[in-house]
Design a protein around this motif. Structure first.
Motif, short mmCIF file in Angstrom:
data_model
loop_
_atom_site.label_atom_id
_atom_site.label_comp_id
_atom_site.label_asym_id
_atom_site.label_seq_id
_atom_site.Cartn_x
_atom_site.Cartn_y
_atom_site.Cartn_z
N ILE A 5 -12.71 36.11 -15.78
CA ILE A 5 -13.18 34.65 -16.40
C ILE A 5 -14.40 35.10 -17.17
O ILE A 5 -14.71 34.47 -18.07
N PHE A 6 -14.99 36.12 -16.75
CA PHE A 6 -16.13 36.61 -17.22
C PHE A 6 -16.17 37.58 -18.48
O PHE A 6 -17.28 38.14 -18.92
N GLU A 7 -15.04 38.22 -18.95
CA GLU A 7 -14.97 39.22 -19.73
C GLU A 7 -15.60 38.70 -21.15
O GLU A 7 -15.98 39.77 -22.00
N ARG A 8 -15.79 37.67 -21.58
CA ARG A 8 -16.37 37.10 -22.69
C ARG A 8 -18.15 37.17 -22.64
O ARG A 8 -18.84 36.88 -23.69
N ILE A 9 -18.44 37.11 -21.46
CA ILE A 9 -19.87 37.11 -21.01
C ILE A 9 -20.57 38.60 -21.57
O ILE A 9 -20.07 39.79 -20.71
N GLN A 10 -21.44 38.73 -22.39
CA GLN A 10 -22.27 39.89 -22.86
C GLN A 10 -23.47 39.77 -22.87
O GLN A 10 -24.16 39.07 -23.37
#
Length: 219
Positions: free
Chosen positions: A18-23
């Motif tokens: 779920i954190f794959e889009r957090i950069q």
């Protein structure tokens, strides 16, 4: 200057994906993803939190948790020194639960939830992410990692029976004004994300990517 370690904990039954889009800027932050483990027999939330802290390899980390993960990181912070604790789409005390959850605790109605039925992917998606997701079930198949009956029973009871009655003002709370799991009208104070739902870690990631660095770095 050494990087700031940032540990992310996903929501109930959810995968770290779920954190794959957090950069976050890799020159400043070292991102580490935590994941759920199957609880031991009659393991308390506090003991479970202590066990998960063993996965933390840095001193003075930032802990960020989503939903039930937000509750867990607050419990983890009792066992280790954290630079900051940030919760997203969660609560800072059981006083912020919606009325249905408070009634569920009083009546122990949560014991009547048919957990085996919830293990169906569509029901588990609704249970973990909120009601308004029917059109996106395929997306949630990717993000729901834990389909273990013992875990689900433990997790539901751990949330409903969480007994923190006082808010820790040092905990930073980010919350969407459209959250249907923890409605904002019950939330004491928070950083409000307009249009944010209970799954804003997925669909408000641009806001989070823009704002999380300054929230982490703020003294």
């Amino acid at each position: 200057m050494s990087k700031i370690p940032v540990y992310f904990m996903p929501g109930l039954a959810a995968s770290p994906a779920i954190f794959e889009r957090i950069q976050l800027d890799e020159a400043v932050f070292e991102v580490c993803l935590l994941e759920w483990e199957i609880p031991q027999l009659k393991e308390s939330l506090s003991d479970y939190a202590l066990r998960i802290t063993k996965k933390i390899k840095h001193e003075n980390p930032v802990l960020i948790g989503v939903s039930f993960g937000g509750i867990l990181v607050q419990e983890m912070a009792k066992h280790i020194d954290a630079r900051k604790v940030i919760i997203i789409s969660s609560v800072r005390s059981s006083m912020e639960f919606p009325r249905r959850m408070k009634i569920g605790k009083t009546t122990k109605a949560y014991k009547l939830i048919p957990m085996k039925l919830i293990l169906n992917i569509e029901n588990l998606a609704k249970f973990s992410f909120g009601e308004k997701i029917n059109k996106r079930i395929k997306l949630y198949e990717k993000f729901l990692a834990v389909r273990d009956l013992n875990y689900l029973q433990w997790a539901v009871e751990s949330v409903i029976c969480w007994n923190r009655n006082e808010i820790d003002e040092k905990v930073i709370h980010i919350h969407g004004d459209q959250d249907d799991v923890f409605p904002i009208k019950y939330i004491n104070s928070c950083i409000v994300v307009k249009g944010g739902t209970h799954i804003m870690i997925l669909n408000k990631y641009k806001w989070l990517n823009e704002n999380l660095p300054s929230i982490i770095l703020e003294e």
